[in-house]
Design a protein around this motif. Structure first.
Motif, PDB file in Angstrom:
ATOM      1  N   ARG A  69      19.032  47.870 -34.755  1.00 33.92           N
ATOM      2  CA  ARG A  69      20.000  47.796 -33.653  1.00 33.92           C
ATOM      3  C   ARG A  69      21.172  46.882 -33.996  1.00 33.92           C
ATOM      4  O   ARG A  69      22.309  47.151 -33.624  1.00 33.92           O
ATOM      5  N   LEU A  70      20.902  45.776 -34.700  1.00 34.64           N
ATOM      6  CA  LEU A  70      21.986  44.892 -35.110  1.00 34.64           C
ATOM      7  C   LEU A  70      22.923  45.607 -36.082  1.00 34.64           C
ATOM      8  O   LEU A  70      24.148  45.499 -35.971  1.00 34.64           O
ATOM      9  N   ARG A  71      22.334  46.360 -37.018  1.00 31.44           N
ATOM     10  CA  ARG A  71      23.168  47.122 -37.970  1.00 31.44           C
ATOM     11  C   ARG A  71      24.013  48.157 -37.249  1.00 31.44           C
ATOM     12  O   ARG A  71      25.165  48.389 -37.607  1.00 31.44           O
ATOM     13  N   ALA A  72      23.436  48.787 -36.223  1.00 30.11           N
ATOM     14  CA  ALA A  72      24.134  49.852 -35.491  1.00 30.11           C
ATOM     15  C   ALA A  72      25.058  49.311 -34.406  1.00 30.11           C
ATOM     16  O   ALA A  72      25.828  50.060 -33.817  1.00 30.11           O
ATOM     17  N   GLY A  73      24.982  48.017 -34.131  1.00 28.58           N
ATOM     18  CA  GLY A  73      25.795  47.446 -33.054  1.00 28.58           C
ATOM     19  C   GLY A  73      25.230  47.722 -31.674  1.00 28.58           C
ATOM     20  O   GLY A  73      25.943  47.694 -30.685  1.00 28.58           O
ATOM     21  N   GLY A  74      23.935  48.010 -31.590  1.00 30.12           N
ATOM     22  CA  GLY A  74      23.280  48.249 -30.306  1.00 30.12           C
ATOM     23  C   GLY A  74      22.858  49.692 -30.190  1.00 30.12           C
ATOM     24  O   GLY A  74      22.909  50.425 -31.156  1.00 30.12           O
ATOM     25  N   PRO A  75      22.459  50.112 -29.040  1.00 33.36           N
ATOM     26  CA  PRO A  75      22.366  49.375 -27.783  1.00 33.36           C
ATOM     27  C   PRO A  75      21.152  48.446 -27.786  1.00 33.36           C
ATOM     28  O   PRO A  75      20.221  48.630 -28.569  1.00 33.36           O
ATOM     29  N   PHE A  76      21.183  47.458 -26.896  1.00 33.17           N
ATOM     30  CA  PHE A  76      20.118  46.476 -26.791  1.00 33.17           C
ATOM     31  C   PHE A  76      19.473  46.563 -25.419  1.00 33.17           C
ATOM     32  O   PHE A  76      20.161  46.581 -24.408  1.00 33.17           O
ATOM     33  N   HIS A  77      18.140  46.634 -25.407  1.00 34.77           N
ATOM     34  CA  HIS A  77      17.408  46.657 -24.148  1.00 34.77           C
ATOM     35  C   HIS A  77      17.303  45.241 -23.594  1.00 34.77           C
ATOM     36  O   HIS A  77      17.081  44.300 -24.346  1.00 34.77           O
ATOM     37  N   PRO A  78      17.433  45.078 -22.281  1.00 34.93           N
ATOM     38  CA  PRO A  78      17.218  43.747 -21.699  1.00 34.93           C
ATOM     39  C   PRO A  78      15.730  43.405 -21.730  1.00 34.93           C
ATOM     40  O   PRO A  78      14.876  44.284 -21.623  1.00 34.93           O
ATOM     41  N   ALA A  79      15.448  42.148 -21.896  1.00 35.06           N
ATOM     42  CA  ALA A  79      14.055  41.699 -21.919  1.00 35.06           C
ATOM     43  C   ALA A  79      13.487  41.644 -20.505  1.00 35.06           C
ATOM     44  O   ALA A  79      14.218  41.393 -19.546  1.00 35.06           O
ATOM     45  N   ASP A  80      12.206  41.884 -20.394  1.00 34.27           N
ATOM     46  CA  ASP A  80      11.503  41.799 -19.118  1.00 34.27           C
ATOM     47  C   ASP A  80      10.490  40.659 -19.205  1.00 34.27           C
ATOM     48  O   ASP A  80       9.368  40.850 -19.676  1.00 34.27           O
TER      49      ASP A  80
END
Length: 117
Positions: free
Chosen positions: A88-99
């Motif tokens: 995800r860092l390489r792709a620039g996201g997307p990032f899920h919010p933590a629960d």
């Protein structure tokens, strides 16, 4: 006697240096952010930083490695919510919010059910 309250860790950090530690992991506090550069300067080994941020440590923290502030960045919550974080860092996201309700709860929820890229 050394000043143990001095910026940069005072005597404590001086005592760690000769031990030959593999790394120093610093959990930065926004209240004491000015200590981080002093610690970095005084410790000659690998410096792992969990930077103080408004929310979870994100991809913008990689700039701290690029500018020499740290050798490695610790991604706690962001990794819990995104087990495939390097991709995800390489792709620039997307990032899920933590629960946080699922952190260390003993079940699979929150560890195995986040969608992969």
């Amino acid at each position: 006697m050394p000043d143990r309250t001095a910026p940069g860790g005072g005597g404590q950090l001086d005592a760690l240096e000769p031990l030959g530690l593999a790394y120093l992991h610093v959990l930065e506090s926004a209240d004491f952010r000015a200590l981080t550069p002093a610690l970095r300067k005084r410790f000659s080994g690998v410096f792992v930083l969990n930077p103080a941020t408004e929310g979870p440590t994100g991809p913008d923290a990689l700039a701290l490695v690029e500018d020499g502030s740290a050798d490695l960045i610790a991604f706690g919550r962001l990794f819990l919510a995104n087990p495939d974080l390097p991709a995800r860092l390489r792709a620039g996201g997307p990032f899920h919010p933590a629960d946080p309700a699922t952190f260390y709860g003993g079940g699979a929820e929150g560890y195995t059910d986040y969608p992969a890229l």
